[in-house]
Design an enzyme around this catalytic site. Structure first.
Site, PDB file in Angstrom:
ATOM      1  CG  LEU A 228       6.904  27.939  -2.920  1.00 55.58           C
ATOM      2  CD1 LEU A 228       7.038  29.291  -3.627  1.00 55.58           C
ATOM      3  CD2 LEU A 228       8.314  27.335  -2.713  1.00 55.58           C
TER       4      LEU A 228
ATOM      5  N   PRO B 232      -1.587  23.644  -5.909  1.00 57.17           N
ATOM      6  CG  PRO B 232      -3.891  23.398  -5.569  1.00 57.17           C
ATOM      7  CD  PRO B 232      -2.768  24.378  -5.408  1.00 57.17           C
TER       8      PRO B 232
ATOM      9  CB  SER C 240       9.148  20.531  -9.322  1.00 60.43           C
ATOM     10  OG  SER C 240       9.057  19.356  -8.549  1.00 60.43           O
TER      11      SER C 240
ATOM     12  NE  ARG D 252      13.852 -12.091  17.041  1.00 62.21           N
ATOM     13  CZ  ARG D 252      12.834 -12.804  17.509  1.00 62.21           C
ATOM     14  NH1 ARG D 252      12.500 -12.733  18.786  1.00 62.21           N
ATOM     15  NH2 ARG D 252      12.138 -13.584  16.710  1.00 62.21           N
TER      16      ARG D 252
ATOM     17  CD  GLN E 200      14.021  -7.049   5.181  1.00 57.69           C
ATOM     18  OE1 GLN E 200      13.119  -6.276   4.886  1.00 57.69           O
ATOM     19  NE2 GLN E 200      13.937  -8.344   4.989  1.00 57.69           N
ATOM     20  CB  ILE E 201      17.770  -4.911  11.093  1.00 58.74           C
ATOM     21  CG1 ILE E 201      18.851  -4.860  10.002  1.00 58.74           C
ATOM     22  CG2 ILE E 201      18.364  -5.336  12.435  1.00 58.74           C
ATOM     23  CD1 ILE E 201      19.889  -3.779  10.196  1.00 58.74           C
TER      24      ILE E 201
ATOM     25  CD  GLU F  79      13.592  22.867   3.089  1.00 60.77           C
ATOM     26  OE1 GLU F  79      14.522  23.528   2.615  1.00 60.77           O
ATOM     27  OE2 GLU F  79      12.984  23.189   4.112  1.00 60.77           O
TER      28      GLU F  79
END
Ligand SMILES: Cc1cc2nc3c(=O)[nH]c(=O)nc-3n(C[C@H](O)[C@H](O)[C@H](O)COP(=O)(O)OP(=O)(O)OC[C@H]3O[C@@H](n4cnc5c(N)ncnc54)[C@H](O)[C@@H]3O)c2cc1C
Length: 383
Positions: free
Chosen positions: A127, A130, A134, A272, A340-341, A367
């Site tokens: 679909l 270039p 949208s 950890r 981050q954790i 999508e």
């Protein structure tokens, strides 16, 4: 309006069955495919053999004849293991299978949908161009009638799995209208063996080396007139209807990735230790886990709600856009927090959470970008 929906035993059994399938056929192979950059055709076939590829399609065309809640659960579980696989199954079902099943001719359903629903063929939708993203209705690819053939000319980008596809549905302009009214859907089977189809390149992207995002030129590509799907000039409508289902599928991919990010983080925070105790005991980490768990559940409920409304026979443009936007934003947030954790380990490729972050970004873009989905939702608020 949010209404009541239920999950039955069949839905719980579906989740268990897909999870067991993934543990055996998917999880052991993800890292090998990701690091070698090979597309997992044999796993897609295994998904088909297990009856998990064409979940919502009629049994006579190779489908499982199950509802969209089962479809959403299937895609979520596949994505929890490997987003690339879930995206392949969901995209083929919604963007290609759905228009074929709803609008295709009997022989298209028997041949094309039958192969797709059983995982024997890889299907793609061409679909985006270039200059037409949208604003898909402005696309320039044409298909001109020449006797008993369509002759397709155009340039497409981001055709997921285009370079490995056995069938591509090309969206092309077939009449004098220069907007969405001019667009039709035309099937191009065996595209790689066809004169005039050139895969210019696979677009290197954040999803990684195993992902196939193809840039394709169609230069005087000839296919029989009966390869038109449905009516001439109705292609845009068919795609929009398919996108309602596709957004349920993408939402389910978001839930699956977010769930995986949460589970990885919960386990890591337990193992950890810093300052002499597991990091989950620090409130700064515990609150992140609490927010992740809450948001994943909210995204899952919106996704299943959209699927349940579709199972009731409703048009779900608003519900699917809400679910897609929420679930993919949740996936992005959950994956970011997961990195981050995990601290420096999360930033490395030794752990899967950096992949969750990369694939979540893609889901916010395809999508319909989440900005476009918010336009869809806001347009529906006054209807
Ligand atoms: C991983 C991946 C897989 C894809 N798979 C496929 C596929 O299989 N087949 C296919 O055909 N295409 C596919 N696409 C393409 C995808 O559909 C487009 O990328 C998407 O529609 C956006 O188009 P664009 O990238 O040209 O961005 P643009 O449309 O140029 O948008 C750029 C930015 O502007 C914003 N924007 C645009 N219009 C508006 C507006 N009216 N209001 C507010 N903001 C706006 C967008 O949200 C975005 O942030 C895929 C893309 C990705 C990343």
């Amino acid at each position: 309006m949010i209404t009541h929906f239920e999950l039955g035993d069949e839905h719980r059994e579906q989740r268990t069955a897909v999870r067991e399938f993934c543990e055996e056929h998917v999880d052991p192979h993800v890292e090998a495919h990701e690091s070698s950059g090979t597309f997992p055709r044999e796993i897609v076939e295994a998904v088909g053999e297990a009856g998990l590829h064409g979940v919502p399609f009629p049994a006579e065309y190779g489908g499982a004849d199950e509802d969209y809640r089962s479809f959403a659960i299937t895609v979520e579980e596949l994505a929890r293991s490997w987003k690339l696989l879930a995206g392949t199954v969901s995209g083929a079902c919604c963007l290609v299978g759905y228009p074929l099943n709803e609008f295709g001719s009997e022989w298209q359903r028997e041949e094309w949908l039958g192969e797709l629903a059983t995982g024997r063929s890889i299907a793609a939708l061409s679909l985006t161009e270039p200059e037409a993203g949208s604003d898909a209705g402005s696309l320039r690819t044409t298909a001109e009638r020449d006797g008993d053939e369509w002759v397709i000319d155009g340039h497409k980008v981001w055709t997921t799995n285009g370079a490995v596809a056995d069938l591509i549905l090309v969206v092309a302009r077939t009449n004098e209208y220069d907007d969405y009214r001019g667009l039709s859907l035309i099937g191009v089977p065996n595209p790689l063996e066809r004169d005039g189809v050139e895969v210019v390149r696979d677009i290197p992207c954040m999803e990684g080396e195993a992902a196939v995002e193809s840039e394709i030129r169609y230069d005087d590509v000839r296919v029989p007139v009966e390869n038109l799907v449905g009516e001439e000039g109705k292609g845009f409508r068919y795609i929009m209807e398919g996108l309602d289902i596709g957004r349920i599928g993408t939402a389910a991919q978001g839930v699956g990735v977010a769930q995986a990010a949460f589970e990885a983080s919960r386990a890591f925070a337990d193992e950890r230790e810093q300052f002499g105790r597991p990091i989950r005991e620090f409130q700064g980490i515990g609150f992140k886990l609490a927010d992740m768990a809450t948001e994943v559940e909210a995204a899952r409920l919106l996704t299943l709600h959209a699927a349940a409304e579709r199972d009731r026979g409703q048009r779900v443009t608003r519900e699917a856009a809400m679910a897609k936007t929420k679930a993919t934003d949740v996936a992005m947030d959950a994956a970011t927090e997961a990195v981050q954790i995990h601290g420096s380990r999360g930033y490395s490729k030794d752990y899967p959470v950096e992949r969750y972050m990369r694939v979540a970004k893609g889901m916010q873009i395809y999508e319909g970008t989440n900005e476009v989905n918010r336009i869809v939702i806001s347009n529906q608020l006054y209807e």
